[in-house]
Design a protein around this motif. Structure first.
Motif, PDB file in Angstrom:
ATOM      1  N   LYS A  55       0.830  -1.203   0.000  1.00 17.88           N
ATOM      2  CA  LYS A  55       0.000   0.000   0.000  1.00 17.88           C
ATOM      3  C   LYS A  55       0.867   1.256   0.000  1.00 17.88           C
ATOM      4  O   LYS A  55       0.470   2.295  -0.527  1.00 17.88           O
ATOM      5  N   ASP A  56       2.045   1.161   0.619  1.00 19.40           N
ATOM      6  CA  ASP A  56       2.962   2.294   0.644  1.00 19.40           C
ATOM      7  C   ASP A  56       3.353   2.689  -0.777  1.00 19.40           C
ATOM      8  O   ASP A  56       3.743   1.833  -1.586  1.00 19.40           O
ATOM      9  N   LYS A  57       3.246   3.973  -1.089  1.00 18.94           N
ATOM     10  CA  LYS A  57       3.455   4.451  -2.454  1.00 18.94           C
ATOM     11  C   LYS A  57       4.861   4.134  -2.964  1.00 18.94           C
ATOM     12  O   LYS A  57       5.045   3.687  -4.104  1.00 18.94           O
ATOM     13  N   ARG A  58       5.862   4.349  -2.129  1.00 19.60           N
ATOM     14  CA  ARG A  58       7.248   4.127  -2.560  1.00 19.60           C
ATOM     15  C   ARG A  58       7.519   2.634  -2.771  1.00 19.60           C
ATOM     16  O   ARG A  58       8.147   2.243  -3.755  1.00 19.60           O
ATOM     17  N   LEU A  59       7.052   1.804  -1.842  1.00 22.23           N
ATOM     18  CA  LEU A  59       7.243   0.366  -1.990  1.00 22.23           C
ATOM     19  C   LEU A  59       6.478  -0.171  -3.198  1.00 22.23           C
ATOM     20  O   LEU A  59       6.931  -1.091  -3.880  1.00 22.23           O
ATOM     21  N   LYS A  60       5.320   0.405  -3.468  1.00 21.02           N
ATOM     22  CA  LYS A  60       4.543   0.004  -4.637  1.00 21.02           C
ATOM     23  C   LYS A  60       5.318   0.301  -5.925  1.00 21.02           C
ATOM     24  O   LYS A  60       5.364  -0.518  -6.842  1.00 21.02           O
ATOM     25  N   GLU A  61       5.953   1.480  -5.970  1.00 23.05           N
ATOM     26  CA  GLU A  61       6.751   1.836  -7.138  1.00 23.05           C
ATOM     27  C   GLU A  61       7.948   0.899  -7.276  1.00 23.05           C
ATOM     28  O   GLU A  61       8.292   0.457  -8.379  1.00 23.05           O
ATOM     29  N   GLN A  62       8.581   0.591  -6.159  1.00 25.80           N
ATOM     30  CA  GLN A  62       9.698  -0.345  -6.187  1.00 25.80           C
ATOM     31  C   GLN A  62       9.234  -1.710  -6.702  1.00 25.80           C
ATOM     32  O   GLN A  62       9.927  -2.358  -7.494  1.00 25.80           O
ATOM     33  N   GLY A  63       8.054  -2.141  -6.265  1.00 27.60           N
ATOM     34  CA  GLY A  63       7.494  -3.403  -6.730  1.00 27.60           C
ATOM     35  C   GLY A  63       7.202  -3.403  -8.217  1.00 27.60           C
ATOM     36  O   GLY A  63       7.345  -4.432  -8.886  1.00 27.60           O
ATOM     37  N   GLN A  64       6.813  -2.246  -8.757  1.00 25.04           N
ATOM     38  CA  GLN A  64       6.571  -2.141 -10.197  1.00 25.04           C
ATOM     39  C   GLN A  64       7.857  -2.356 -10.984  1.00 25.04           C
ATOM     40  O   GLN A  64       7.876  -3.087 -11.986  1.00 25.04           O
ATOM     41  N   PHE A  65       8.939  -1.718 -10.528  1.00 27.04           N
ATOM     42  CA  PHE A  65      10.239  -1.899 -11.192  1.00 27.04           C
ATOM     43  C   PHE A  65      10.708  -3.348 -11.081  1.00 27.04           C
ATOM     44  O   PHE A  65      11.202  -3.930 -12.058  1.00 27.04           O
ATOM     45  N   CYS A  66      10.531  -3.939  -9.892  1.00 26.93           N
ATOM     46  CA  CYS A  66      10.999  -5.305  -9.685  1.00 26.93           C
ATOM     47  C   CYS A  66      10.193  -6.290 -10.524  1.00 26.93           C
ATOM     48  O   CYS A  66      10.746  -7.239 -11.092  1.00 26.93           O
ATOM     49  N   SER A  67       8.886  -6.062 -10.633  1.00 28.11           N
ATOM     50  CA  SER A  67       8.035  -6.928 -11.445  1.00 28.11           C
ATOM     51  C   SER A  67       8.441  -6.873 -12.917  1.00 28.11           C
ATOM     52  O   SER A  67       8.516  -7.909 -13.597  1.00 28.11           O
ATOM     53  N   LEU A  68       8.719  -5.658 -13.402  1.00 28.60           N
ATOM     54  CA  LEU A  68       9.161  -5.507 -14.786  1.00 28.60           C
ATOM     55  C   LEU A  68      10.493  -6.211 -15.008  1.00 28.60           C
ATOM     56  O   LEU A  68      10.691  -6.906 -16.016  1.00 28.60           O
ATOM     57  N   TYR A  69      11.404  -6.059 -14.056  1.00 29.14           N
ATOM     58  CA  TYR A  69      12.713  -6.717 -14.143  1.00 29.14           C
ATOM     59  C   TYR A  69      12.560  -8.232 -14.230  1.00 29.14           C
ATOM     60  O   TYR A  69      13.190  -8.894 -15.074  1.00 29.14           O
ATOM     61  N   MET A  70      11.714  -8.797 -13.372  1.00 30.86           N
ATOM     62  CA  MET A  70      11.526 -10.241 -13.380  1.00 30.86           C
ATOM     63  C   MET A  70      10.893 -10.708 -14.681  1.00 30.86           C
ATOM     64  O   MET A  70      11.307 -11.714 -15.267  1.00 30.86           O
ATOM     65  N   ASP A  71       9.887  -9.981 -15.161  1.00 37.20           N
ATOM     66  CA  ASP A  71       9.236 -10.349 -16.427  1.00 37.20           C
ATOM     67  C   ASP A  71      10.233 -10.388 -17.582  1.00 37.20           C
ATOM     68  O   ASP A  71      10.178 -11.273 -18.443  1.00 37.20           O
ATOM     69  N   MET A  72      11.145  -9.422 -17.604  1.00 34.75           N
ATOM     70  CA  MET A  72      12.123  -9.339 -18.682  1.00 34.75           C
ATOM     71  C   MET A  72      13.231 -10.379 -18.542  1.00 34.75           C
ATOM     72  O   MET A  72      13.910 -10.699 -19.518  1.00 34.75           O
ATOM     73  N   SER A  73      13.425 -10.925 -17.345  1.00 34.45           N
ATOM     74  CA  SER A  73      14.620 -11.722 -17.060  1.00 34.45           C
ATOM     75  C   SER A  73      14.401 -13.225 -16.962  1.00 34.45           C
ATOM     76  O   SER A  73      15.358 -13.987 -17.109  1.00 34.45           O
ATOM     77  N   LEU A  74      13.184 -13.662 -16.674  1.00 40.85           N
ATOM     78  CA  LEU A  74      12.973 -15.067 -16.320  1.00 40.85           C
ATOM     79  C   LEU A  74      13.460 -16.036 -17.396  1.00 40.85           C
ATOM     80  O   LEU A  74      14.096 -17.051 -17.085  1.00 40.85           O
ATOM     81  N   ASP A  75      13.169 -15.750 -18.663  1.00 44.81           N
ATOM     82  CA  ASP A  75      13.641 -16.619 -19.745  1.00 44.81           C
ATOM     83  C   ASP A  75      15.165 -16.750 -19.721  1.00 44.81           C
ATOM     84  O   ASP A  75      15.706 -17.850 -19.871  1.00 44.81           O
TER      85      ASP A  75
END
Length: 308
Positions: free
Chosen positions: A238-258
């Motif tokens: 719910k925290d705005k900053r942690l949510k933004e960090q989670g967005q970056f991390c989610s994008l990183y994982m999506d791009m990297s898993l393969d």
């Protein structure tokens, strides 16, 4: 292994650009090691995304260690795209910054106080002893055969009073939900074990965080600090900053898993492409779920070479 400066450091030539191709991805063709992660555009772009949330993790700082305000010379080990070294060189324009890697994947337009060199940090270092004020290490799990030797080289290369900083992830993901059952058959456990098994076969462990406090201590460092940061794997907080960090991390994982599984699980452990796709789908589903509150544990260790 003793090698000369001429052998360990090279300019970008056509030979260095002859990458290995494995299942449609490109990898460096270093004569000294086979690194497990690809170096193609997709994976390199993911590294730059990771830099965003890693910097946020350190409260928008590049360095957690209490380095002095005017370091003269700094080394970035495994510089990758060079993004950390570039940002540091911009912030410290009077500091000489060197980024080393086994592949020439860095840009040509960089700050004037920064240079990149092709060098394998597994080998005996050819830098002048006691020449660096700070050495930065990040995301090198599965890269080294002999971590104690590596830390001995870091210790030797630092000036008395100089600092190192080392950041690595736990390979096993976790949940902030205490009621979520995660047994041995859970995808988080299965994913981690595959990388442990591949690292054991390669002779380059992925169990780095287990020893991150011990290796620098054995090498002679003092004032060692070991911090563990929880990073959300998607924008569930719910925290705005942690949510933004989670967005970056989610994008990183999506791009990297393969790219993560292609060489260690596919090539080393012998999984088929179809098996890899099922594994990736299961893992992606788990870390995308906001209901399970998925997090990564990031370890940041820094220490100082004692003054004489």
């Amino acid at each position: 292994m003793d090698i000369s400066r001429e052998e360990s450091t090279a300019s970008i030539t056509s030979t260095l650009l002859e990458y290995r191709r494995i299942r449609g991805r490109t990898y460096q063709a270093s004569k000294t090691t086979e690194y497990w992660a690809p170096n193609d555009a997709k994976h390199l772009e993911a590294f730059d995304v990771a830099h965003q949330w890693l910097t946020m993790m350190l409260d928008d700082k590049l360095v957690a260690a209490p380095i002095n305000g005017n370091p003269q010379k700094v080394l970035d080990v495994g510089t990758g795209t060079g993004i950390w070294a570039i940002d540091f060189a911009d912030d410290y324009p009077s500091t000489e910054v060197i980024g080393i890697d086994i592949a020439p994947t860095q840009p040509s337009w960089v700050p004037p106080n920064l240079r990149f060199e092709i060098e394998d940090a597994q080998l005996d270092w050819t830098f002048e002893p006691e020449s660096f004020d700070f050495i930065h290490i990040r995301y090198m799990h599965g890269a080294f055969q002999d971590w104690p030797k590596f830390y001995d080289e870091v210790f030797k290369a630092l000036k008395p009073g100089g600092w190192f900083q080392h950041i690595e992830p736990d390979i096993e993901m976790r949940s902030e939900d205490p009621n979520l059952p995660i047994g041995h058959d859970h995808i988080y456990k299965k994913w981690a074990q595959l990388f442990y098994d591949a690292g054991d076969k390669l002779g380059r462990t992925f169990r780095v965080t287990e020893q991150m406090g011990k290796w620098p201590q054995d090498a002679g460092f003092s004032n060692i600090t070991h911090k563990i940061h929880k990073v959300p794997l998607n924008p569930w907080p719910k925290d705005k900053r942690l949510k933004e960090q989670g967005q970056f991390c989610s994008l990183y994982m999506d791009m990297s898993l393969d790219g993560f599984v292609n060489f260690p699980v596919g090539q080393i452990l012998g999984w088929s492409q179809e098996e890899l796709q099922v594994l990736i789908a299961q893992f992606r589903s788990a870390i995308r779920s906001s209901k399970t509150l998925p997090v990564a544990y990031m370890h940041c260790v820094y220490g100082q070479k004692p003054e004489k």
